[in-house]
Scaffold this motif. Structure first.
Motif, PDB file in Angstrom:
ATOM      1  N   ILE A   8       0.818  -1.212   0.000  1.00  0.00           N
ATOM      2  CA  ILE A   8       0.000   0.000   0.000  1.00  0.00           C
ATOM      3  C   ILE A   8       0.852   1.263   0.000  1.00  0.00           C
ATOM      4  O   ILE A   8       0.634   2.189  -0.807  1.00  0.00           O
ATOM      5  CB  ILE A   8      -0.955  -0.005   1.212  1.00  0.00           C
ATOM      6  N   GLU A   9       1.824   1.329   0.892  1.00  0.00           N
ATOM      7  CA  GLU A   9       2.563   2.575   1.094  1.00  0.00           C
ATOM      8  C   GLU A   9       3.685   2.779   0.085  1.00  0.00           C
ATOM      9  O   GLU A   9       3.953   3.910  -0.325  1.00  0.00           O
ATOM     10  CB  GLU A   9       3.119   2.607   2.515  1.00  0.00           C
ATOM     11  N   ARG A  10       4.347   1.699  -0.315  1.00  0.00           N
ATOM     12  CA  ARG A  10       5.472   1.857  -1.236  1.00  0.00           C
ATOM     13  C   ARG A  10       5.076   1.739  -2.694  1.00  0.00           C
ATOM     14  O   ARG A  10       5.734   2.303  -3.572  1.00  0.00           O
ATOM     15  CB  ARG A  10       6.550   0.820  -0.923  1.00  0.00           C
ATOM     16  N   PHE A  11       4.013   0.987  -2.952  1.00  0.00           N
ATOM     17  CA  PHE A  11       3.619   0.756  -4.343  1.00  0.00           C
ATOM     18  C   PHE A  11       2.193   1.221  -4.628  1.00  0.00           C
ATOM     19  O   PHE A  11       1.608   0.831  -5.635  1.00  0.00           O
ATOM     20  CB  PHE A  11       3.771  -0.736  -4.679  1.00  0.00           C
ATOM     21  N   SER A  62       8.690 -10.773  -6.592  1.00  0.00           N
ATOM     22  CA  SER A  62      10.076 -10.604  -6.164  1.00  0.00           C
ATOM     23  C   SER A  62      10.350  -9.194  -5.673  1.00  0.00           C
ATOM     24  O   SER A  62      11.058  -8.998  -4.676  1.00  0.00           O
ATOM     25  CB  SER A  62      11.028 -10.963  -7.315  1.00  0.00           C
ATOM     26  N   THR A  63       9.769  -8.200  -6.345  1.00  0.00           N
ATOM     27  CA  THR A  63       9.944  -6.807  -5.908  1.00  0.00           C
ATOM     28  C   THR A  63       9.306  -6.590  -4.542  1.00  0.00           C
ATOM     29  O   THR A  63       9.876  -5.930  -3.665  1.00  0.00           O
ATOM     30  CB  THR A  63       9.322  -5.847  -6.941  1.00  0.00           C
ATOM     31  N   LEU A  64       8.123  -7.131  -4.352  1.00  0.00           N
ATOM     32  CA  LEU A  64       7.439  -7.005  -3.068  1.00  0.00           C
ATOM     33  C   LEU A  64       8.234  -7.676  -1.957  1.00  0.00           C
ATOM     34  O   LEU A  64       8.357  -7.139  -0.849  1.00  0.00           O
ATOM     35  CB  LEU A  64       6.035  -7.612  -3.167  1.00  0.00           C
ATOM     36  N   ALA A  65       8.789  -8.851  -2.243  1.00  0.00           N
ATOM     37  CA  ALA A  65       9.563  -9.583  -1.237  1.00  0.00           C
ATOM     38  C   ALA A  65      10.809  -8.790  -0.826  1.00  0.00           C
ATOM     39  O   ALA A  65      11.135  -8.698   0.362  1.00  0.00           O
ATOM     40  CB  ALA A  65       9.950 -10.958  -1.771  1.00  0.00           C
ATOM     41  N   VAL A  66      11.513  -8.233  -1.791  1.00  0.00           N
ATOM     42  CA  VAL A  66      12.708  -7.444  -1.489  1.00  0.00           C
ATOM     43  C   VAL A  66      12.350  -6.231  -0.634  1.00  0.00           C
ATOM     44  O   VAL A  66      13.086  -5.858   0.291  1.00  0.00           O
ATOM     45  CB  VAL A  66      13.411  -7.002  -2.791  1.00  0.00           C
ATOM     46  N   SER A  67      11.202  -5.634  -0.902  1.00  0.00           N
ATOM     47  CA  SER A  67      10.815  -4.418  -0.180  1.00  0.00           C
ATOM     48  C   SER A  67      10.560  -4.671   1.300  1.00  0.00           C
ATOM     49  O   SER A  67      10.679  -3.754   2.122  1.00  0.00           O
ATOM     50  CB  SER A  67       9.568  -3.796  -0.821  1.00  0.00           C
TER      51      SER A  67
END
Length: 337
Positions: A274-277, A285-290
């Motif tokens: 919600i806050e970053r994307f 993979s992007t969500l996991a890294v974040s």
């Protein structure tokens, strides 16, 4: 004076209660097993028919998410048939020889339980085909042109396989199971029965509305319900509380379990989405890294519940936070043009 029962304040009684609890928490018969009504009925019919015909029950595959009772049901199968139970797991069987040694040592009618059977080595899977169908295996002796296949007869046995990912089982193996049970998540009323039984075995009183709170935050899973109950029991003991709803709320807040049953990692994934994307879509993979986690952990541990709870949607472009996720954090979902 403390309002806690003597069972929770006397060290000797606590030790005895814990031992009794560990042994008695798992039901020993289908009649004691709570939930999975359809599966229980199917298993009862299968076992009863086998008993009436004096034969070994068909092989059984138990499929479903973790914590729903697959291991417990395998123990019940052995208990109901009156035969010994041998337990192992797929990752422990990495060579055909490991499986051959185990199968050749089984007693007639013994129940072999293989947890996470989809993770068994391929060579062992292929050996299992013949063992399940004809109760024999072929052992290769020697190498090269001089190699000889020696057939080894096995005692009739019942294989109970458990898997959280039935789709990873090869068709030849899956088709050799005489019965496949798909375990479903529990509804709150069933979880309340599970929690009430466990609390009784643990020897302390808890109010009905407190049980409802625990059940509503257990994600439809008895294993989680029992785990939360034990943490709540610890809170009652340390804070000299009684088993009411306010104490349960305080205990679960301490352990970062919110009103939907979300834990710290669940909320981190949702907040990151919600806050970053801005709610997504975003790739796994992007969500996991974040959030600093492995993508496999997110996909296998976190995401299934978030999707089932209607908080995350999986789309071809990536993961998307639903309106319910925004509302859970008291945030306004931006307008999407």
């Amino acid at each position: 004076m403390s309002d806690l029962p003597e069972d929770l304040t006397n060290p000797e009684l606590v030790a005895e209660t814990e031992l009794a609890f560990e042994g008695a928490l798992r039901p020993h018969t289908l009649a004691e097993f709570v939930g999975q009504k359809k599966v229980r009925g199917q298993l009862e019919l299968l076992l009863t028919a086998a008993s009436m015909q004096g034969r070994t029950p068909d092989h059984i595959l138990l499929a479903g998410p973790p914590g729903l009772g697959k291991t417990t049901l395998s123990m019940i199968v052995a208990e109901e048939t009156g035969k010994p139970l041998r337990m192992t797991s797929g990752p422990a069987i990495q060579h055909a020889g490991d499986l051959a040694a185990m199968l050749s040592s089984l007693m007639p009618g013994e129940v072999l339980f293989v947890d996470e059977i989809h993770r068994m080595a391929r060579s062992a899977e292929e050996m299992l085909y013949l063992a399940m169908e004809d109760f024999r295996i072929d052992i290769m002796v020697g190498k090269g042109a001089g190699a000889t296949s020696i057939p080894l007869e096995l005692a009739p046995f019942t294989l109970v396989g458990a898997t959280t990912r039935a789709g990873l089982l090869p068709n030849p193996l899956r088709d050799r199971f005489g019965f496949t049970a798909h375990l479903e998540f529990y509804d709150p009323a069933e979880l309340e029965l599970v929690i009430s039984r466990a609390a009784r075995l643990m020897g302390f009183e808890i109010s009905a509305d407190a049980i409802q709170v625990i059940a509503s935050r257990s994600r439809g899973t008895p294993r989680i319900a029992n785990r939360l109950l034990r943490r709540v029991r610890d809170y009652f003991l340390v804070h000299q509380s009684v088993g009411d709803r306010s104490a349960v709320d305080a205990a679960l807040e301490l352990y970062d379990v919110d009103t939907l049953g979300l834990d710290r990692l669940d909320r981190a994934v949702l907040r990151g989405l919600i806050e970053r994307f801005k709610g997504g879509p975003v790739g796994l993979s992007t969500l996991a890294v974040s959030v600093g986690e492995d993508s496999e952990t997110i996909e296998a541990v976190v995401e299934p519940f978030l999707v089932r709870a209607g908080l995350v949607s999986r789309t071809p472009r990536g993961r998307v936070a639903t309106e319910a996720a925004w509302n859970h954090f008291n945030l306004s979902q931006p307008n999407v043009l």
